[in-house]
Scaffold this motif. Structure first.
Motif, short mmCIF file in Angstrom:
data_model
loop_
_atom_site.label_atom_id
_atom_site.label_comp_id
_atom_site.label_asym_id
_atom_site.label_seq_id
_atom_site.Cartn_x
_atom_site.Cartn_y
_atom_site.Cartn_z
N ARG A 99 -0.78 2.29 -4.72
CA ARG A 99 -2.05 3.04 -4.76
C ARG A 99 -3.22 2.11 -5.08
NH1 ARG A 99 1.52 6.89 -7.07
NH2 ARG A 99 1.04 6.22 -9.18
N ASN B 183 -7.95 -2.12 -0.69
CA ASN B 183 -8.17 -2.33 0.75
C ASN B 183 -9.34 -1.50 1.26
OD1 ASN B 183 -6.17 -4.22 1.14
ND2 ASN B 183 -4.63 -2.74 1.76
N THR B 184 -9.43 -0.25 0.78
CA THR B 184 -10.58 0.58 1.16
C THR B 184 -11.88 -0.05 0.68
OG1 THR B 184 -9.18 2.55 1.03
CG2 THR B 184 -11.57 2.88 1.01
N ARG C 280 -4.03 0.23 -1.94
CA ARG C 280 -4.74 1.06 -0.97
C ARG C 280 -6.21 1.20 -1.35
NH1 ARG C 280 -2.02 6.71 0.33
NH2 ARG C 280 -0.40 5.23 0.95
N THR D 147 0.83 -1.21 0.00
CA THR D 147 0.00 0.00 0.00
C THR D 147 0.86 1.26 0.00
OG1 THR D 147 -0.14 -0.11 2.42
CG2 THR D 147 -1.93 -1.14 1.16
#
Length: 513
Positions: free
Chosen positions: A237, A243-244, A240, A229
């Motif tokens: 990116r 994961n969000t 990330r 991440t």
């Protein structure tokens, strides 16, 4: 030939089935190989062209600077020909050959230079030569695949001469250069493919780790997250963002599971609550039908119990219908409401209904000398229902004679005033922003209070601290759920501060107008 070899090599190396898409690694290696091959091939072509041009310029420079003496033309047409010293091997420098054309334009038999098996292919007359005087030209050899570089010169008395040099040196050098370039290109392609695979595999390691983690998540391990991440890289990116997205999806799944569990519990509790009065009504109705000679007193008692349970069921159905309406986000009236007046009316009604229960009305601030006007905007009927419900709840769940205090005031949302989350405080609604001007109404009792596990669930539908399923021992458990829904519908919230032995403080917090 080299193009065919390259095409065959790439076809075997990167060949795939017709319907099978190429992977990212294969496409990257193929792209790197094509770019490197193009660069090396372009460099070799440029080098080959420059070298051949330099060799040809050097050859043409020798031809243009070579001078044929006048006497050579005279000897060429004489009967004796050239002296022996001009016709012996090595008489002319390098591999020069000179051919003469007479004044009549025909090729003479006499020539200068070392005789060779292969000579330039020249026409027998100047008219058929197709050469321009002073301009070097390439002509084929009489034998083999060789070539000669020739230049036409004007001589005395209308004679002409052709000075020729063989191109064996140029052709040999270029052939060796082509062979070396081909070998170098093949080695370059092989090295680029091998090193490219390693570099691409190393560069795609984050994606490989993401792939393995995604497979584990697909297998059911939903708590895993992508490891890379770093926001400075593209894969970081991407990790990330994924994961969000996983957090949001997992939160949605949890909310769905919680909602389904709450719905199942709600249906079960509603069925349980409705089953008791229905069973009572059915039992007494069957009793009245079986015993027609029952005494008047017995029939009166049966009818009373039937009516009582029917009323209980009607109240429960009304509460369920109200909750269903509140869940649909109804539009409340936005009239000016004075919380102090609502509290005073509720306290007066409670005092008349239970004269032995001390209920006081005071200010939220202990320093205030008198009660202040507390205004907000909302539905007066629904807000009155919340206040009466909270006072009734305090009377029902505390021992007889327990004092109840009603306080009204204004302030800013915070830990002391209310409207935000603090340790030991529970609510079914989200907190308000810190510093929001709020109108507050508190109903506090001096009863035994609630344990933390009970306080966490007190706003749930059908939840009762008393496990007994009797309305006389705590109602159906919908009152606080209805009050919390009404408060949230007014952009406020209903919260509880409690602890064992310290009583309960229910606080209605609404935005101030």
């Amino acid at each position: 030939m080299f193009a065919q070899l390259f095409a065959r090599f790439f076809g075997r190396l990167f060949g795939r089935r017709r319907n099978r898409p190429a992977g990212l690694r294969r496409r990257l290696v193929l792209g790197i190989t094509v770019v490197a091959t193009t660069a090396v091939l372009a460099a070799e072509v440029v080098g080959f062209v420059v070298l051949r041009s330099w060799l040809m310029d050097s050859l043409d420079d020798q031809l243009t600077h070579f001078q044929t003496h006048r006497k050579a033309y005279t000897d060429a047409v004489s009967e004796k020909g050239f002296p022996s010293r001009f016709t012996t091997p090595g008489a002319l420098p390098s591999d020069f050959r000179i051919f003469f054309y007479g004044s009549d334009g025909h090729l003479l038999t006499a020539s200068l230079g070392d005789p060779q098996p292969s000579e330039p292919e020249l026409a027998f007359s100047t008219a058929d030569l197709g050469l321009t005087a002073g301009r070097p030209t390439t002509v084929p050899a009489t034998l083999g695949d060789g070539h000669w570089r020739v230049v036409l010169r004007d001589g005395p008395d209308g004679m002409k001469s052709v000075v020729a040099l063989p191109m064996d040196t140029v052709d040999g050098t270029t052939s060796k250069i082509l062979l070396a370039d081909g070998v170098l290109l093949a080695l370059t392609i092989a090295c680029v493919v091998l090193l490219g695979r390693w570099v691409v595999r190393l560069g795609l390691l984050p994606l490989t780790r993401m792939e393995r983690t995604a497979e584990d998540i697909t297998d059911g391990n939903l708590d895993l997250r992508l490891p890379d991440t770093d926001g400075r890289t593209e894969t970081g990116r991407l990790g990330r963002v994924l994961n969000t997205m996983l957090e949001q999806l997992q939160g949605a799944l949890r909310e769905r599971e919680t909602s389904e569990a709450r719905l199942r519990r709600f249906v079960a509790d509603a069925g349980h609550e409705l089953r008791t009065p229905l069973t009572t009504i059915q039992g007494f109705a069957e009793l009245a039908l079986r015993h027609e000679q029952q005494s008047t007193e017995g029939r009166r008692e049966a009818n009373r119990l039937i009516a009582q349970n029917a009323e209980r069921m009607s109240l429960l159905v009304d509460d369920l219908q109200l909750l269903a309406q509140l869940d649909q986000e109804p539009s409340y009236r936005r009239d000016p409401v004075d919380l102090l007046s609502l509290a005073a009316d509720a306290v007066s009604a409670a005092a008349l209904g239970a004269p032995d229960r001390p209920i006081t009305l005071g200010s939220l601030s202990p320093e205030a000398a008198e009660l202040e006007l507390v205004e907000t905007a909302g539905d007066p009927h629904r807000l009155r229902q919340v206040v009466e419900n909270l006072i009734s709840n305090a009377r029902t769940h505390t021992p007889p004679g327990t004092p109840v205090h009603v306080r009204v005031g204004t302030g800013l949302a915070g830990p002391a005033t209310g409207g935000v989350d603090t340790p030991g405080r529970t609510s079914a609604s989200p907190p308000l922003p810190y510093g929001t001007p709020v109108a507050v109404l508190e109903i506090a009792d001096e009863g035994p209070g609630l344990a933390p596990e009970d306080a966490q669930r007190v706003f749930e539908r059908f939840y009762r601290v008393d496990p007994a399923r009797s309305r006389s021992q705590g109602g159906s458990g919908l009152g606080l759920a209805i009050a919390a829904a009404i408060a949230q519908g007014h952009a406020g919230r209903l919260e509880l501060d409690t602890a064992p032995g310290k009583g309960c403080t229910f606080r209605l917090v609404l935005p101030q107008t």
